[in-house]
Design a protein around this motif. Structure first.
Motif, PDB file in Angstrom:
ATOM      1  N   TYR A  24      39.082 -62.493  37.463  1.00 44.35           N
ATOM      2  CA  TYR A  24      38.641 -63.118  38.710  1.00 44.35           C
ATOM      3  C   TYR A  24      39.808 -63.823  39.401  1.00 44.35           C
ATOM      4  CZ  TYR A  24      33.916 -62.486  36.875  1.00 44.35           C
ATOM      5  OH  TYR A  24      32.757 -61.953  36.367  1.00 44.35           O
ATOM      6  N   GLU A 180      21.791 -63.353  37.098  1.00 43.38           N
ATOM      7  CA  GLU A 180      23.125 -62.913  37.515  1.00 43.38           C
ATOM      8  C   GLU A 180      23.083 -62.526  38.991  1.00 43.38           C
ATOM      9  OE1 GLU A 180      26.482 -60.514  35.236  1.00 43.38           O
ATOM     10  OE2 GLU A 180      25.004 -59.130  36.088  1.00 43.38           O
ATOM     11  N   GLY A 184      29.196 -61.168  36.263  1.00 43.07           N
ATOM     12  CA  GLY A 184      29.689 -62.316  35.518  1.00 43.07           C
ATOM     13  C   GLY A 184      29.377 -63.669  36.112  1.00 43.07           C
ATOM     14  N   VAL A 185      28.591 -63.728  37.181  1.00 46.80           N
ATOM     15  CA  VAL A 185      28.275 -64.992  37.850  1.00 46.80           C
ATOM     16  C   VAL A 185      26.767 -65.222  37.772  1.00 46.80           C
ATOM     17  CG1 VAL A 185      28.420 -66.338  39.975  1.00 46.80           C
ATOM     18  CG2 VAL A 185      30.212 -64.661  39.434  1.00 46.80           C
ATOM     19  N   VAL A 201      27.924 -70.306  37.436  1.00 40.27           N
ATOM     20  CA  VAL A 201      28.795 -70.220  36.272  1.00 40.27           C
ATOM     21  C   VAL A 201      29.471 -68.856  36.272  1.00 40.27           C
ATOM     22  CG1 VAL A 201      28.947 -70.398  33.764  1.00 40.27           C
ATOM     23  CG2 VAL A 201      27.216 -71.737  35.011  1.00 40.27           C
ATOM     24  N   ILE A 202      30.804 -68.874  36.299  1.00 40.47           N
ATOM     25  CA  ILE A 202      31.609 -67.649  36.303  1.00 40.47           C
ATOM     26  C   ILE A 202      32.201 -67.495  34.912  1.00 40.47           C
ATOM     27  CG2 ILE A 202      33.549 -66.448  37.372  1.00 40.47           C
ATOM     28  CD1 ILE A 202      33.126 -68.364  39.805  1.00 40.47           C
ATOM     29  N   SER A 203      31.825 -66.443  34.206  1.00 39.99           N
ATOM     30  CA  SER A 203      32.230 -66.261  32.811  1.00 39.99           C
ATOM     31  C   SER A 203      33.276 -65.174  32.691  1.00 39.99           C
ATOM     32  CB  SER A 203      31.008 -65.896  31.952  1.00 39.99           C
ATOM     33  OG  SER A 203      30.038 -66.924  32.014  1.00 39.99           O
ATOM     34  N   ALA A 204      34.351 -65.496  31.934  1.00 45.65           N
ATOM     35  CA  ALA A 204      35.443 -64.538  31.728  1.00 45.65           C
ATOM     36  C   ALA A 204      35.927 -64.673  30.290  1.00 45.65           C
ATOM     37  CB  ALA A 204      36.576 -64.801  32.714  1.00 45.65           C
ATOM     38  N   GLN A 207      36.737 -68.144  28.516  1.00 43.47           N
ATOM     39  CA  GLN A 207      36.769 -69.155  29.552  1.00 43.47           C
ATOM     40  C   GLN A 207      35.614 -68.982  30.531  1.00 43.47           C
ATOM     41  OE1 GLN A 207      40.838 -69.024  31.287  1.00 43.47           O
ATOM     42  NE2 GLN A 207      40.963 -71.144  30.594  1.00 43.47           N
ATOM     43  N   ARG A 208      35.285 -70.068  31.174  1.00 45.51           N
ATOM     44  CA  ARG A 208      34.290 -70.027  32.233  1.00 45.51           C
ATOM     45  C   ARG A 208      34.630 -71.130  33.244  1.00 45.51           C
ATOM     46  NH1 ARG A 208      28.818 -73.079  29.945  1.00 45.51           N
ATOM     47  NH2 ARG A 208      29.901 -74.942  29.202  1.00 45.51           N
ATOM     48  N   ILE A 210      32.566 -73.572  36.185  1.00 40.52           N
ATOM     49  CA  ILE A 210      31.305 -74.006  36.766  1.00 40.52           C
ATOM     50  C   ILE A 210      31.574 -74.550  38.161  1.00 40.52           C
ATOM     51  CG2 ILE A 210      29.342 -75.575  36.566  1.00 40.52           C
ATOM     52  CD1 ILE A 210      29.773 -75.558  33.531  1.00 40.52           C
ATOM     53  N   THR A 254      36.098 -74.627  29.447  1.00 37.43           N
ATOM     54  CA  THR A 254      35.336 -74.786  30.682  1.00 37.43           C
ATOM     55  C   THR A 254      36.187 -75.435  31.766  1.00 37.43           C
ATOM     56  OG1 THR A 254      33.263 -75.018  29.445  1.00 37.43           O
ATOM     57  CG2 THR A 254      33.274 -75.766  31.735  1.00 37.43           C
TER      58      THR A 254
END
Length: 282
Positions: A24, A180, A184-185, A201-204, A207-208, A210, A254
Motif C-alpha cells: 500500500y 471489507e 485489505g481494508v 483498518v488497513i492490513s499488510a 503490520q496494519r 488504523i 500498529t
C-alpha cells in the motif's frame, strides 16, 4: 498571550505526507483546516491543562489547529479515498460553531493532482462519519453531489447513514462492522462522535494501520481518553471507544492515521507510564 512559535504540532498540513505499508501507498491529501477551541471542546480538561507542554499544541490564537483532508489508499493500481475534506468553502470564526474558529477547505483537488492521480482514478470514498469536514467534496446535504468525485462509489456505515438527518437521494454503499470495503481494508464501527462513526483498518501482513477519523482530535487525548467531547453525539460512548481504540493502537505492528493532528498525520503510540504519546512517522 504568550507568543507560540509555529511548529508541525500547531500548524495545519499544507503538503502531502506519504507512508508505505507493504504493497500500500498511503498519502495524506490536505484540503484545509479548522480551529478547535480546546476549552470548549474538552470542558473537563480545564484551562490550566493548556499551558506548557500541552500549550505547544495551540496556535497563536489559542486554538488547536486541526488539519482537514483525506487519506489516499493506493493498492495494485487501484485507489480508495478515506474521507473527502470540507470542500471549496472558507467560513470565518464569526460564522462557525462557538467551539470553532475559522473553517476552510479547497485544496483537495490540487492535492490529488500532486499525488500523481486524477479524481477519476478514485473508485470509492469511504467516510469515517458524515460531518461536513469529512464529506465536503463527495456529498452534499442540500446541493447536487459535488462534481470532483462524482464517479466514485460512496461508502458509510449502515448506522451512520441511518442516523443522518437529511439523507439525499444519492446512492451509497452501507457497510457493517468488519466488512471489507477495498482489498485489505475493513470497517470497524466506533460509535461516539457520531452514532455510526467508523475507523478503517488497513492490513499488510504483520503490520496494519488504523485510520481513526474523529475518535481523537488532538494528541492530548491519547493521555486523556476519559475527557468527554462537547461535539460527540454520545459522549459516554466516545470515552469507551477511545479506550478501545487505544488498546488496538498499542498493539505491536500498529500504525495510525489521524486526519486532524495538525501536520503530523501518520504516527504510532509510544508509552509514557500508563498513558501514550504520538510519535510522528513522516
Amino acid at each position: 498571550m504568550k507568543t507560540i512559535p509555529a511548529t508541525r504540532w500547531n500548524s495545519p498540513a499544507t503538503t502531502a505526507h506519504t507512508l508505505r505499508l507493504g504493497e500500500y501507498r498511503l498519502t495524506y491529501l490536505p484540503d484545509g483546516a479548522v480551529q478547535l477551541d480546546p476549552r470548549a471542546w474538552f470542558p473537563e480538561a480545564g484551562s490550566a491543562h493548556w499551558s506548557a507542554p500541552a500549550g505547544e499544541l495551540l496556535d497563536g490564537a489559542g486554538f488547536l489547529s486541526a488539519s482537514i483532508g483525506a487519506l489516499l489508499v493506493e493498492y495494485r493500481g487501484r485507489c480508495l479515498l478515506i474521507d473527502a475534506g470540507f470542500g471549496p468553502y472558507d467560513i470565518p470564526a464569526a460564522h462557525t460553531h462557538p467551539s470553532l474558529g475559522r473553517l476552510a477547505g479547497g485544496g483537495l483537488a490540487a492535492s490529488i493532482e500532486a499525488a500523481g492521480r486524477t479524481p477519476a482514478d478514485i473508485e470509492a470514498v469511504a467516510f469515517t462519519h458524515l460531518h461536513d469536514d469529512h464529506f465536503g467534496w463527495a456529498l452534499s446535504r442540500d446541493r447536487p453531489r459535488p462534481a470532483l468525485l462524482a464517479s466514485a462509489t460512496l461508502i458509510a456505515s449502515a448506522p451512520e447513514w441511518a442516523s443522518w438527518p437529511a439523507r439525499p437521494t444519492t446512492g451509497i454503499r452501507r457497510v457493517g462492522d468488519g466488512e471489507e470495503i477495498f482489498p485489505g481494508v475493513t470497517a470497524w464501527l466506533t460509535p461516539g462522535h457520531t452514532p455510526g462513526h467508523a475507523c478503517y483498518v488497513i492490513s499488510a501482513g504483520a503490520q496494519r494501520l488504523i485510520a481513526f477519523g474523529d475518535v481523537f482530535h488532538t494528541p492530548a487525548q491519547l493521555a486523556n481518553p476519559h475527557w468527554r467531547v462537547t461535539m460527540d453525539a454520545r459522549p459516554e460512548a466516545g470515552v469507551d471507544t477511545r479506550r478501545a481504540v487505544l488498546t488496538e493502537l498499542a498493539r505491536p505492528g500498529t500504525l495510525a492515521f489521524a486526519n486532524h493532528f495538525a501536520d503530523v498525520p501518520f504516527g504510532q503510540l509510544t508509552a509514557d507510564g500508563s498513558s501514550y504519546n504520538w510519535e510522528p512517522l513522516t
